[in-house]
Scaffold this motif. Structure first.
Motif, PDB file in Angstrom:
ATOM      1  N   THR A   1      -3.800 -13.898  12.320  1.00  0.00           N
ATOM      2  CA  THR A   1      -4.581 -14.397  11.184  1.00  0.00           C
ATOM      3  C   THR A   1      -5.188 -13.240  10.395  1.00  0.00           C
ATOM      4  N   ALA A   2      -5.839 -12.311  11.117  1.00  0.00           N
ATOM      5  CA  ALA A   2      -6.438 -11.144  10.459  1.00  0.00           C
ATOM      6  C   ALA A   2      -5.367 -10.266   9.831  1.00  0.00           C
ATOM      7  N   MET A   3      -4.239 -10.152  10.505  1.00  0.00           N
ATOM      8  CA  MET A   3      -3.140  -9.346   9.991  1.00  0.00           C
ATOM      9  C   MET A   3      -2.630  -9.904   8.663  1.00  0.00           C
ATOM     10  N   CYS A   4      -2.491 -11.229   8.611  1.00  0.00           N
ATOM     11  CA  CYS A   4      -1.979 -11.870   7.392  1.00  0.00           C
ATOM     12  C   CYS A   4      -2.942 -11.723   6.224  1.00  0.00           C
ATOM     13  N   GLU A   5      -4.235 -11.693   6.494  1.00  0.00           N
ATOM     14  CA  GLU A   5      -5.204 -11.482   5.420  1.00  0.00           C
ATOM     15  C   GLU A   5      -5.019 -10.093   4.801  1.00  0.00           C
ATOM     16  N   ASN A   6      -4.845  -9.075   5.652  1.00  0.00           N
ATOM     17  CA  ASN A   6      -4.580  -7.718   5.158  1.00  0.00           C
ATOM     18  C   ASN A   6      -3.290  -7.675   4.339  1.00  0.00           C
ATOM     19  N   ILE A   7      -2.281  -8.373   4.853  1.00  0.00           N
ATOM     20  CA  ILE A   7      -0.977  -8.382   4.197  1.00  0.00           C
ATOM     21  C   ILE A   7      -1.069  -9.036   2.816  1.00  0.00           C
ATOM     22  N   LYS A   8      -1.808 -10.133   2.743  1.00  0.00           N
ATOM     23  CA  LYS A   8      -1.944 -10.842   1.470  1.00  0.00           C
ATOM     24  C   LYS A   8      -2.568  -9.950   0.403  1.00  0.00           C
ATOM     25  N   ASP A   9      -3.669  -9.280   0.753  1.00  0.00           N
ATOM     26  CA  ASP A   9      -4.334  -8.384  -0.201  1.00  0.00           C
ATOM     27  C   ASP A   9      -3.394  -7.270  -0.646  1.00  0.00           C
ATOM     28  N   TRP A  10      -2.655  -6.718   0.323  1.00  0.00           N
ATOM     29  CA  TRP A  10      -1.739  -5.614   0.023  1.00  0.00           C
ATOM     30  C   TRP A  10      -0.601  -6.083  -0.885  1.00  0.00           C
ATOM     31  N   LEU A  11      -0.034  -7.250  -0.591  1.00  0.00           N
ATOM     32  CA  LEU A  11       1.077  -7.769  -1.392  1.00  0.00           C
ATOM     33  C   LEU A  11       0.670  -8.005  -2.842  1.00  0.00           C
ATOM     34  N   ILE A  12      -0.508  -8.600  -3.033  1.00  0.00           N
ATOM     35  CA  ILE A  12      -0.974  -8.898  -4.388  1.00  0.00           C
ATOM     36  C   ILE A  12      -1.086  -7.626  -5.217  1.00  0.00           C
ATOM     37  N   SER A  13      -1.591  -6.554  -4.589  1.00  0.00           N
ATOM     38  CA  SER A  13      -1.723  -5.289  -5.327  1.00  0.00           C
ATOM     39  C   SER A  13      -0.376  -4.609  -5.526  1.00  0.00           C
ATOM     40  N   GLU A  14       0.536  -4.752  -4.569  1.00  0.00           N
ATOM     41  CA  GLU A  14       1.829  -4.073  -4.633  1.00  0.00           C
ATOM     42  C   GLU A  14       2.735  -4.636  -5.721  1.00  0.00           C
ATOM     43  N   VAL A  15       2.741  -5.952  -5.893  1.00  0.00           N
ATOM     44  CA  VAL A  15       3.720  -6.562  -6.803  1.00  0.00           C
ATOM     45  C   VAL A  15       3.178  -6.744  -8.221  1.00  0.00           C
ATOM     46  N   GLN A  16       1.997  -6.189  -8.479  1.00  0.00           N
ATOM     47  CA  GLN A  16       1.493  -6.245  -9.854  1.00  0.00           C
ATOM     48  C   GLN A  16       2.448  -5.554 -10.812  1.00  0.00           C
ATOM     49  N   THR A  17       3.060  -4.468 -10.315  1.00  0.00           N
ATOM     50  CA  THR A  17       4.115  -3.793 -11.074  1.00  0.00           C
ATOM     51  C   THR A  17       5.370  -3.826 -10.215  1.00  0.00           C
ATOM     52  N   ILE A  18       6.200  -4.841 -10.425  1.00  0.00           N
ATOM     53  CA  ILE A  18       7.332  -5.085  -9.540  1.00  0.00           C
ATOM     54  C   ILE A  18       8.281  -3.904  -9.486  1.00  0.00           C
ATOM     55  N   GLU A  19       8.367  -3.131 -10.598  1.00  0.00           N
ATOM     56  CA  GLU A  19       9.277  -1.987 -10.620  1.00  0.00           C
ATOM     57  C   GLU A  19       8.868  -0.913  -9.611  1.00  0.00           C
ATOM     58  N   LYS A  20       7.580  -0.856  -9.261  1.00  0.00           N
ATOM     59  CA  LYS A  20       7.097   0.168  -8.335  1.00  0.00           C
ATOM     60  C   LYS A  20       6.900  -0.374  -6.914  1.00  0.00           C
TER      61      LYS A  20
END
Length: 346
Positions: free
Chosen positions: A230-249
């Protein structure tokens, strides 16, 4: 003499899994009351005897039950992982099936700090530990002077036979497959220190990148934080949202530590309207049932879960039948399952 009735016979008669029957007989949660009643009635009707009886670690064990336990193996699971029937339940099915071949039963308990006050250590033929148990519990088992087998875990202070899926080689193969599809920006998703299996999968991923001359740019928070899924998925969610803001990168492929994490990642990516696998490929590990029921279906590694359970029983029987000079570490091969969640790099 009639054929011995096993948990499998009850499961087949009712059309349910052996895991459900085991929990019902043990009085464990997670089984509907009407199902529990049907299991108990069917067990009585078919003549199921106490050689297969299951006990909870907080039950009072009678002298008659202890005598019966002399034909049983003690199966111990950690509290935090017992409910994950999609993975651990398959291993328990394998243990139950193989024990039946030797006309043996099993007593399933969850981890406790008072085994010595509940069980007489002299009445069990051996112990099978599934998953990570505390060092103190394993050291207590060492004093019982019976064979012990560990599944999916090893303890430096406790010398015992261990059964693992070959996580390192399988993760190496999976990552190499992605590299073959043209992926050069690949991330590992999951806390590598969560379990021994996760760590070996991280090592296989890292070795594949190093072999192909690719850089390893991992997010340290993603790799080292999250005490549970559960805690792991929360970290992953935050990271994914920031990562795909610029899909090219963003990464072109994500190697998830297990299927549960991968399915969570797929859901988040779909919410963010990321195309899978056209923009990002996603892989899992374990091949749980849900992995092929989602859309897109999940590319994953099939872990021979029932075979791990069966192999642990054979290892235990081997220890009973002869003196062994050294403990063995047994690795079972896994299979790469290709599905819709992976494709060529964008």
């Amino acid at each position: 003499m009639g054929k011995k009735i096993t948990i499998q016979h009850i499961a087949d008669y009712l059309g349910v899994s052996k895991y459900v029957v085991s929990r019902a007989l043990a009085g464990k949660s997670g089984v509907k009351e009407e199902t529990r009643i049907k299991v108990l009635e069917t067990a009585k009707q078919l003549g199921y005897n106490n050689n297969g009886q299951l006990f909870s670690s907080n039950q009072t064990i009678t002298e008659h039950q202890l005598k019966i336990s002399q034909q049983n193996v003690l199966v111990v699971l950690p509290k935090s992982q017992y409910q994950n029937s999609m993975y651990w339940g398959k291993i328990i099915d394998g243990i139950s099936s193989e024990l039946s071949e030797f006309s043996l039963g099993m007593v399933i308990v969850t981890e406790s700090d008072r085994f010595s006050t509940v069980f007489n250590s002299e009445v069990f033929l051996g112990i099978i530990c599934v998953g990570k148990l505390s060092t103190s519990v394993l050291l207590e088992f060492k004093t019982w002077k019976v064979p012990v087998v560990l599944i999916d875990y090893e303890e430096p202070l406790f010398n015992a036979d261990t059964i693992f899926a070959n996580n390192y080689d399988s993760s190496y193969k999976l990552t190499s497959y992605l590299i073959g599809l043209g992926h050069r920006h690949i991330k590992f998703v999951g806390n590598s220190y969560f379990s021994r299996s996760f760590y070996d999968r991280w090592l296989g991923y890292r070795s594949a990148l190093e072999y192909h001359g690719l850089s390893i740019n991992q997010n340290s928070k993603l790799l080292n934080e999250g005490e549970d899924l559960t805690a792991m998925c929360e970290n992953i969610k935050d990271w994914l949202i920031s990562e795909v803001q610029t899909i090219e990168k963003s990464p072109t492929a994500l190697v998830c530590a297990n299927d549960t994490i991968a399915l969570f990642v797929l859901d988040i990516l779909k919410e963010l309207e990321v195309k899978i696998p056209e923009q990002i490929s996603v892989t899992g590990y374990d091949n749980i049932d849900n992995s092929y029921l989602q859309s897109p279906t999940l590319t994953t590694i099939h872990v021979p879960k029932e075979q791990m359970g069966k192999r642990s029983v054979r290892s235990l029987i081997d220890q009973m039948s002869r003196e062994k000079e050294n403990a063995e570490k047994i690795l079972l091969s896994c299979e790469l399952i290709l599905r819709e969640s992976t494709g060529r790099a964008r």
